[in-house]
Design an enzyme around this catalytic site. Structure first.
Site, PDB file in Angstrom:
ATOM      1  N   LYS A 108     -15.980  -4.596   0.680  1.00  0.00           N
ATOM      2  CA  LYS A 108     -15.345  -3.507  -0.069  1.00  0.00           C
ATOM      3  C   LYS A 108     -16.329  -2.443  -0.532  1.00  0.00           C
ATOM      4  O   LYS A 108     -15.931  -1.323  -0.836  1.00  0.00           O
ATOM      5  CB  LYS A 108     -14.571  -4.068  -1.259  1.00  0.00           C
ATOM      6  N   LYS A 189      -1.565  -7.016   8.060  1.00  0.00           N
ATOM      7  CA  LYS A 189      -0.671  -7.651   7.083  1.00  0.00           C
ATOM      8  C   LYS A 189       0.113  -6.600   6.310  1.00  0.00           C
ATOM      9  O   LYS A 189      -0.425  -5.525   6.031  1.00  0.00           O
ATOM     10  CB  LYS A 189      -1.541  -8.406   6.060  1.00  0.00           C
ATOM     11  N   LYS A 192       0.806  -4.155  -0.379  1.00  0.00           N
ATOM     12  CA  LYS A 192       1.458  -3.262  -1.331  1.00  0.00           C
ATOM     13  C   LYS A 192       0.721  -1.949  -1.509  1.00  0.00           C
ATOM     14  O   LYS A 192       1.304  -0.962  -1.918  1.00  0.00           O
ATOM     15  CB  LYS A 192       1.694  -3.950  -2.672  1.00  0.00           C
TER      16      LYS A 192
HETATM   17  P1  AMP Z   1      -1.965  -9.895  -3.577  1.00  0.00           P
HETATM   18  O1  AMP Z   1      -1.000  -8.921  -3.027  1.00  0.00           O
HETATM   19  O2  AMP Z   1      -3.247  -9.894  -2.845  1.00  0.00           O
HETATM   20  O3  AMP Z   1      -2.099  -9.852  -5.066  1.00  0.00           O
HETATM   21  O4  AMP Z   1      -1.324 -11.302  -3.200  1.00  0.00           O
HETATM   22  C1  AMP Z   1      -0.340 -11.982  -3.927  1.00  0.00           C
HETATM   23  C2  AMP Z   1       0.162 -13.117  -3.061  1.00  0.00           C
HETATM   24  O5  AMP Z   1       0.969 -12.607  -1.993  1.00  0.00           O
HETATM   25  C3  AMP Z   1      -0.955 -13.943  -2.398  1.00  0.00           C
HETATM   26  O6  AMP Z   1      -0.594 -15.311  -2.467  1.00  0.00           O
HETATM   27  C4  AMP Z   1      -0.934 -13.450  -0.954  1.00  0.00           C
HETATM   28  O7  AMP Z   1      -1.358 -14.443  -0.051  1.00  0.00           O
HETATM   29  C5  AMP Z   1       0.540 -13.123  -0.746  1.00  0.00           C
HETATM   30  N1  AMP Z   1       0.716 -12.071   0.286  1.00  0.00           N
HETATM   31  C6  AMP Z   1       0.297 -10.785   0.200  1.00  0.00           C
HETATM   32  N2  AMP Z   1       0.649 -10.082   1.306  1.00  0.00           N
HETATM   33  C7  AMP Z   1       1.296 -10.958   2.131  1.00  0.00           C
HETATM   34  C8  AMP Z   1       1.894 -10.850   3.421  1.00  0.00           C
HETATM   35  N3  AMP Z   1       1.921  -9.685   4.092  1.00  0.00           N
HETATM   36  N4  AMP Z   1       2.482 -11.948   3.967  1.00  0.00           N
HETATM   37  C9  AMP Z   1       2.474 -13.126   3.282  1.00  0.00           C
HETATM   38  N5  AMP Z   1       1.934 -13.307   2.070  1.00  0.00           N
HETATM   39  C10 AMP Z   1       1.345 -12.238   1.485  1.00  0.00           C
END
Ligand code: AMP
Length: 321
Positions: A108, A189, A192
């Protein structure tokens, strides 16, 4: 057994968060577990204060609306004093080399002329999240395993130097309930904070917008509906989304639809139905700030209750107070 997971309010909750993580936290979590909104982690890169505050509330509402046990849900910054104190003690347990070795930091910070110091130190805050709550298991993907390993190193070093305070956490492979890919670019992937939201379905998107995004999903020009993630990643992604929402398997579903248009309509219908109750209850919570505040205060109180003795012991044993 305490399991700990978090979601970072770097953007609105998207379908991947929901199908891949939140839905599982709701189905399998217990009141012992900790599911928190990691708003402090969202500050390691440039952020907007009012957006951070509203995304944090939105994510809290989505977790509760999705059925995650409200007794296990908390907002990280509601424990900012406790976490700040323990982070300092752990920073005094960690070496610069250990922090600078973190692959995420290297990735990063690469090519940037200026990065926040917190990008370097946030794995220590993450160790504080884990150790303060006495978590036994931290389900993580590959990208976070090294951070849990750091938490273990710091726990072992602290316990060995000052006395037994911390539970030794371990990372467990997060079961892949679903891995949702970007609809516009299935090589990555769904995320958000993606720059272009066309390929991202947000949990609070209205149904017609969900349908439009899924209709525009990138497929291929082979024209056959098969579950072949390598050759047909776009089609496989739609099949996986449909499978995750209907509880069926993607191979079986491939045989039940004729063409891409039918697959997209089926996926859109399934996603809209899957998200409808979550969206409605979330909206209700966001429209009733007092109720959401109560849930938040309750979660904060519970987290504080379970960590105060551990923090006090860590401060005392390291020579403070
Ligand atoms: P984060 O968005 O990094 O805060 O992730 C929150 C949770 O959502 C974590 O357990 C990630 O592994 C899961 N996650 C985020 N994006 C995806 C995706 N595209 N598909 C499946 N799981 C996801």
């Amino acid at each position: 057994m305490i399991r700990l997971s978090a979601i970072t309010p770097s953007g609105p909750v998207q379908l991947g968060n929901y199908l891949g993580a939140i839905r599982r936290w709701a189905a399998e979590g217990t009141e012992e577990d900790v599911y928190f909104i990691s708003d402090l982690h969202a500050m390691t890169t440039s952020h907007n204060p009012s957006r951070l505050r509203s995304l944090t509330r939105e994510q809290l509402a989505v977790l509760i609306a999705a059925g995650v046990d409200p007794r296990s849900v908390a907002v990280q910054s509601d424990l900012v004093r406790e976490l700040g104190a323990l982070t300092w003690v752990l920073e005094c347990t960690c070496t610069y080399g250990e922090a600078a070795r973190m692959i995420q930091f290297k990735e990063k910070s690469a090519g940037r002329s200026s990065v926040r110091l917190s990008l370097l130190t946030y794995p220590v805050l993450m160790a504080a999240d884990i150790l303060l709550q006495g978590a036994h298991e931290v389900p993580v993907g590959d990208d976070q395993r090294q951070h849990v390993e750091l938490a273990r190193v710091l726990a072992r070093r602290f316990n060995g130097t000052y006395g037994e305070v911390f539970v030794m956490p371990r990372s467990v492979v997060a079961p892949t309930a679903a891995r949702v890919r970007d609809l516009a670019d299935p090589s990555r992937k769904m995320a958000k904070s993606a720059k272009d939201a066309a390929g991202t379905v947000f949990v609070l998107d209205p149904p017609d917008l969900v349908r439009r995004k899924i209709r525009r999903a990138v497929t291929d020009d082979l024209g056959v509906v098969r579950y072949a993630p390598e050759e047909q990643p776009g089609v496989a992604n739609l099949l996986e989304i449909l499978a995750a929402c209907t509880g069926k398997d993607p191979e079986g579903l491939a045989g039940s639809v004729q063409d891409y248009a039918e697959l997209k309509e089926a996926a859109a219908d399934a996603v809209i139905e899957e998200l409808r109750p979550v969206r409605e209850v979330t909206q209700g919570l966001l429209d009733d700030p007092a109720e959401l505040d109560r849930a938040r205060a309750h979660g904060a109180e519970r987290s504080r209750e379970r960590c105060t003795h551990r923090l006090d012991a860590a401060l005392r044993m390291s020579g403070l107070g």
